[in-house]
Write a protein that holds these residues in place. Structure first.
Motif, PDB file in Angstrom:
ATOM      1  N   MET A  35       0.848  -1.199   0.000  1.00 33.67           N
ATOM      2  CA  MET A  35       0.000   0.000   0.000  1.00 33.67           C
ATOM      3  C   MET A  35       0.884   1.250   0.000  1.00 33.67           C
ATOM      4  SD  MET A  35      -1.330  -0.152   3.934  1.00 33.67           S
ATOM      5  CE  MET A  35      -1.746  -1.874   3.985  1.00 33.67           C
ATOM      6  N   MET A  36       0.347   2.319  -0.576  1.00 34.45           N
ATOM      7  CA  MET A  36       1.153   3.552  -0.622  1.00 34.45           C
ATOM      8  C   MET A  36       0.263   4.764  -0.828  1.00 34.45           C
ATOM      9  SD  MET A  36       4.433   4.477  -2.958  1.00 34.45           S
ATOM     10  CE  MET A  36       5.571   3.643  -1.876  1.00 34.45           C
ATOM     11  N   VAL A  37       0.699   5.894  -0.257  1.00 36.31           N
ATOM     12  CA  VAL A  37       0.065   7.190  -0.500  1.00 36.31           C
ATOM     13  C   VAL A  37       1.171   8.163  -0.873  1.00 36.31           C
ATOM     14  CG1 VAL A  37      -1.312   9.075   0.472  1.00 36.31           C
ATOM     15  CG2 VAL A  37      -1.614   6.746   1.351  1.00 36.31           C
ATOM     16  N   VAL A  38       0.976   8.916  -1.946  1.00 39.31           N
ATOM     17  CA  VAL A  38       1.898  10.023  -2.254  1.00 39.31           C
ATOM     18  C   VAL A  38       1.045  11.278  -2.354  1.00 39.31           C
ATOM     19  CG1 VAL A  38       3.756  10.874  -3.728  1.00 39.31           C
ATOM     20  CG2 VAL A  38       3.275   8.422  -3.634  1.00 39.31           C
ATOM     21  N   SER A  39       1.398  12.290  -1.571  1.00 40.50           N
ATOM     22  CA  SER A  39       0.626  13.547  -1.592  1.00 40.50           C
ATOM     23  C   SER A  39       1.575  14.721  -1.431  1.00 40.50           C
ATOM     24  CB  SER A  39      -0.431  13.550  -0.477  1.00 40.50           C
ATOM     25  OG  SER A  39       0.151  13.975   0.737  1.00 40.50           O
ATOM     26  N   ALA A  40       0.981  15.905  -1.428  1.00 40.84           N
ATOM     27  CA  ALA A  40       1.769  17.139  -1.352  1.00 40.84           C
ATOM     28  C   ALA A  40       2.352  17.372   0.039  1.00 40.84           C
ATOM     29  CB  ALA A  40       0.899  18.326  -1.732  1.00 40.84           C
ATOM     30  N   MET A  52      -5.189   3.022   6.013  1.00 43.90           N
ATOM     31  CA  MET A  52      -5.125   1.706   5.358  1.00 43.90           C
ATOM     32  C   MET A  52      -4.520   0.658   6.297  1.00 43.90           C
ATOM     33  SD  MET A  52      -4.430   2.513   1.350  1.00 43.90           S
ATOM     34  CE  MET A  52      -2.859   3.364   1.484  1.00 43.90           C
ATOM     35  N   LEU A  53      -3.534   1.061   7.109  1.00 49.44           N
ATOM     36  CA  LEU A  53      -2.972   0.107   8.081  1.00 49.44           C
ATOM     37  C   LEU A  53      -4.040  -0.324   9.082  1.00 49.44           C
ATOM     38  CD1 LEU A  53       0.536   1.740   8.741  1.00 49.44           C
ATOM     39  CD2 LEU A  53       0.083  -0.454   7.605  1.00 49.44           C
ATOM     40  N   ASP A  54      -5.011   0.574   9.325  1.00 52.25           N
ATOM     41  CA  ASP A  54      -6.115   0.249  10.240  1.00 52.25           C
ATOM     42  C   ASP A  54      -7.248  -0.485   9.527  1.00 52.25           C
ATOM     43  OD1 ASP A  54      -4.738   1.415  12.250  1.00 52.25           O
ATOM     44  OD2 ASP A  54      -5.903   3.263  12.297  1.00 52.25           O
ATOM     45  N   GLY A  55      -7.003  -0.962   8.320  1.00 49.39           N
ATOM     46  CA  GLY A  55      -8.001  -1.798   7.641  1.00 49.39           C
ATOM     47  C   GLY A  55      -8.821  -1.077   6.587  1.00 49.39           C
ATOM     48  N   GLY A  56      -8.640   0.236   6.439  1.00 50.32           N
ATOM     49  CA  GLY A  56      -9.420   0.977   5.445  1.00 50.32           C
ATOM     50  C   GLY A  56      -8.917   0.679   4.035  1.00 50.32           C
ATOM     51  N   ALA A  58      -8.400   2.145  -0.176  1.00 50.65           N
ATOM     52  CA  ALA A  58      -7.812   3.349  -0.787  1.00 50.65           C
ATOM     53  C   ALA A  58      -8.824   4.490  -0.859  1.00 50.65           C
ATOM     54  CB  ALA A  58      -7.303   3.006  -2.187  1.00 50.65           C
ATOM     55  N   PHE A  59     -10.119   4.165  -0.910  1.00 55.49           N
ATOM     56  CA  PHE A  59     -11.138   5.220  -0.975  1.00 55.49           C
ATOM     57  C   PHE A  59     -11.271   5.898   0.395  1.00 55.49           C
ATOM     58  CE2 PHE A  59     -12.156   2.114  -4.270  1.00 55.49           C
ATOM     59  CZ  PHE A  59     -12.042   2.937  -5.377  1.00 55.49           C
ATOM     60  N   ASP A  60     -11.247   5.087   1.462  1.00 58.02           N
ATOM     61  CA  ASP A  60     -11.239   5.671   2.812  1.00 58.02           C
ATOM     62  C   ASP A  60     -10.026   6.591   2.955  1.00 58.02           C
ATOM     63  OD1 ASP A  60     -13.442   4.140   3.828  1.00 58.02           O
ATOM     64  OD2 ASP A  60     -12.100   2.425   4.088  1.00 58.02           O
ATOM     65  N   ALA A  61      -8.877   6.078   2.508  1.00 59.37           N
ATOM     66  CA  ALA A  61      -7.641   6.862   2.627  1.00 59.37           C
ATOM     67  C   ALA A  61      -7.767   8.157   1.830  1.00 59.37           C
ATOM     68  CB  ALA A  61      -6.464   6.034   2.135  1.00 59.37           C
ATOM     69  N   ALA A  62      -8.372   8.083   0.633  1.00 57.88           N
ATOM     70  CA  ALA A  62      -8.498   9.276  -0.214  1.00 57.88           C
ATOM     71  C   ALA A  62      -9.343  10.344   0.487  1.00 57.88           C
ATOM     72  CB  ALA A  62      -9.127   8.899  -1.554  1.00 57.88           C
ATOM     73  N   ILE A 377      -2.962   6.880  -4.566  1.00 57.33           N
ATOM     74  CA  ILE A 377      -3.052   5.882  -3.487  1.00 57.33           C
ATOM     75  C   ILE A 377      -3.253   4.498  -4.093  1.00 57.33           C
ATOM     76  CG2 ILE A 377      -4.335   5.160  -1.416  1.00 57.33           C
ATOM     77  CD1 ILE A 377      -5.254   8.002  -1.017  1.00 57.33           C
ATOM     78  N   VAL A 378      -2.548   3.508  -3.547  1.00 51.83           N
ATOM     79  CA  VAL A 378      -2.879   2.105  -3.843  1.00 51.83           C
ATOM     80  C   VAL A 378      -3.039   1.383  -2.524  1.00 51.83           C
ATOM     81  CG1 VAL A 378      -1.767   1.949  -6.112  1.00 51.83           C
ATOM     82  CG2 VAL A 378      -0.413   1.504  -4.047  1.00 51.83           C
ATOM     83  N   ASP A 379      -3.956   0.407  -2.489  1.00 58.69           N
ATOM     84  CA  ASP A 379      -4.133  -0.357  -1.239  1.00 58.69           C
ATOM     85  C   ASP A 379      -3.837  -1.830  -1.467  1.00 58.69           C
ATOM     86  OD1 ASP A 379      -6.385  -1.590  -2.360  1.00 58.69           O
ATOM     87  OD2 ASP A 379      -7.821  -0.341  -1.291  1.00 58.69           O
ATOM     88  N   ALA A 380      -3.938  -2.599  -0.384  1.00 58.36           N
ATOM     89  CA  ALA A 380      -3.611  -4.018  -0.451  1.00 58.36           C
ATOM     90  C   ALA A 380      -4.720  -4.838  -1.088  1.00 58.36           C
ATOM     91  CB  ALA A 380      -3.340  -4.535   0.970  1.00 58.36           C
ATOM     92  N   PHE A 381      -5.894  -4.217  -1.316  1.00 59.09           N
ATOM     93  CA  PHE A 381      -7.021  -4.970  -1.881  1.00 59.09           C
ATOM     94  C   PHE A 381      -7.033  -4.946  -3.408  1.00 59.09           C
ATOM     95  CE2 PHE A 381      -8.493  -2.893   2.101  1.00 59.09           C
ATOM     96  CZ  PHE A 381      -8.627  -4.038   2.882  1.00 59.09           C
TER      97      PHE A 381
END
Ligand code: DON
Length: 562
Positions: A35-40, A52-56, A58-62, A377-381
């Protein structure tokens, strides 16, 4: 989520930031397994990763990253603006959410003109009259309704934490506040951003914004009806605006069909109108396939010439054909058809430099301190999210909603305020993008997801006004054609041509390539060096199967992965 759990989450972010304000925080790795997030901003990337580490997903993360950026990157992150999202879901769908602002119901074609027909300078850029109806809160709530897995309330907690406790300003933040200090003061009087002379390392707290975010966490519709809506309308109209209750009540984000094209062995998924970037990107990539771009030497004069010539043609079509598809007919499939594209290549020999004045849009029957922000963002799902959000200029219209602490967009400037008149990015607008009540203004935002064998292999986007499209294009080519890693690609110097003005813009880094620049001049290009172009946040799948983040050092971008 319980209040106690939300607090634990918030404290993790804060502890991480305290521990390491400038270097890599322990949670941030630019190479990741799942999983990964790249932002400003570091804070926002950490927020997304933690969700995402808490189970969310990529949409939750977004959603959490979008709200976090409204706090820790107020020059562009927002609740008073709008944006676009392209995503690929774990179930194999390619989706597109348009939460672009709309023109208020009282808007009309002559609203920025003097009685003699001349344009009122900066009226579409500063204060209440420049504001479109904001779409961000609606867009995030709609995204949550369809794809969220965690509670809405929980996803807003990190943003509320950063607004209440403050975040540490970088030197770039201070520079960007100082650039608009005078306008922020003259439009708002005393305000949180200019209340003191900031220096790098100072902490900026936003208590008004924290209260607004708490209200939204409990009930997002209060942004469009009720407490926040009333404050917002009063602020905009006291500053010369024309916003009515019905504008907010009527606002809807829209699910659209993305533009999809094949390029070499990849599938490119990108933004349809009212975005212009997807079409331009699709046209240029198709032309590049026809002209065998893979046979060119990267960053040779002939490579730059080929791309610049194609960019001119795509931007000419943009100005003629594109606008809000709910208001005008756009011949999208014709503009992307093999026949149209190859005819256009034949009409203009791309291996010569054609003056822009002799390039007209194809025939078919029928400038700024740039700020916007993109995260990937990419997630593990198996979900991949590419989202660009904007208030247009840095600090938007400079109007801060009094008592509610958020900044309103100046997106109305993305319309053509008068046919043939340039907007702040020097883009020429045509009739298709004229102002009409409730219409969406044309955008250059170009979020992209790249698939191979129907799996995401790259997620990319950038701010940069008119330069967004060419920035995304160059990074796609760096990675997909020239096999660069993501960070290596992001670090490459960038060039840009947008048809009008007839100028090839180069970043300062090209000054070291004197022989190349000289060849381009001799070919006939007018060269102009300019400030850095774009701030890319991107992710690519490496040959070894990891995710690699590309975080632009032109900004404070950060990649956080696990
Ligand atoms: O939607 C658009 O095309 C513009 N409002 C984007 C503005 C932008 O990217 C500003 N700069 N970084």
């Amino acid at each position: 989520m319980s209040a106690c759990c939300a607090l634990t989450l918030a404290l993790t972010f804060y502890a991480c930031q305290k521990k390491n304000q400038s270097a890599t925080c322990s949670t941030c790795h630019p190479l990741a397994d799942s999983m990964m997030v790249v932002s400003a901003r570091r804070e926002a990337s950490e927020v997304g990763l933690q969700i995402m580490l808490d189970g969310g997903n990529a949409f939750d993360a977004a959603i959490a990253v979008h709200f976090a950026l409204a706090v820790v990157y107020p020059q562009a992150g927002n609740i008073g603006g709008g944006g676009f999202m392209i995503a690929h879901t774990q179930y194999g769908e390619n989706i597109c959410l348009d939460f672009r602002e709309t023109a208020p119901m009282a808007a009309h074609e002559k609203m920025y003109l003097h009685p003699d027909g001349t344009v009122q300078q900066r009226a579409s850029l500063l204060g209440g009259l420049a504001c479109g109806v904001p779409g961000s809160v609606h867009g995030m709530f709609e995204l949550h309704r369809k794809y969220g897995s965690k509670s809405w309330y929980e996803l807003l907690q990190p943003a509320i934490h950063w607004a209440e406790n403050g975040f540490v300003l970088t030197s770039l933040d201070v520079e960007e506040i100082n650039a608009v200090r005078h306008e922020l003061d003259s439009i708002n009087g005393m305000n949180v951003f200019t209340s003191r002379r900031w220096k790098e390392g100072d902490t900026l707290r936003q208590p008004d914004l924290a209260r607004t975010l708490i209200l939204i966490a409990h009930n997002p519709s209060c942004f469009y009806k009720g407490a926040i809506a009333d404050t917002l309308i009063a602020a905009v109209n006291n500053s010369g605006g024309i916003l009515q209750k019905d504008d907010l009540l009527a606002y809807r984000s829209v699910w659209r069909k993305p533009i999809e094209i094949s390029f070499l062995n990849y599938r490119i998924i990108t933004m349809p109108p009212p975005g212009s970037g997807g079409l331009a990107l699709a046209q240029i990539l198709s032309w590049l396939e026809m002209t065998h771009v893979q046979n060119y030497k990267h960053h040779s004069a002939s490579y730059i010439q080929l791309i610049a010539e194609l960019e001119k043609r795509a931007y000419a079509d943009r100005s003629m054909f594109l606008g809000d598809p709910d208001f005008i007919q756009i011949p999208l499939s014709e503009l992307l058809s093999k026949e149209y594209l190859s005819n256009r290549l034949e009409m203009f020999p791309v291996h010569q430099v054609t003056p822009s004045t002799s390039i007209l849009p194809g025939e078919i029957s029928f400038h700024e301190h740039e700020q916007t922000t993109h995260f990937s963002i990419v997630d593990a799902f198996g979900n991949a999210v590419s989202l660009t959000t904007t208030i247009n200029s840095a600090y938007g219209s400079r109007l801060i909603v009094n008592g509610a602490g958020f900044i309103m967009n100046n997106e109305m400037d993305d319309f053509s305020v008068k046919p043939g008149e340039k907007n702040q990015f020097g883009l020429l607008g045509g009739k298709a993008n004229r102002i009409q009540a409730n219409k969406r203004m044309l955008s250059s935002m170009t979020p992209v997801v790249v698939l191979k064998d129907n799996n995401p292999v790259m997620v990319i986007g950038s701010p940069g006004g008119a330069t967004i499209i060419t920035t995304v294009l160059q990074n796609l080519l760096n990675v997909l054609v020239f096999n660069m890693g993501m960070q290596q690609s992001v670090n490459q110097p960038r060039f840009h041509h947008q048809w009008m003005p007839d100028v090839l813009f180069l970043e300062p880094a090209w000054e070291e390539w004197a022989v190349l620049v000289d060849s381009l001049r001799r070919m006939g290009y007018t060269i102009q060096f300019r400030s850095p172009i774009g701030r890319v946040s991107a992710i690519v799948k490496t040959p070894g199967g990891k995710w690699e983040g590309g975080a632009d050092t032109r900004g404070d971008n950060v990649a956080c992965g696990r």
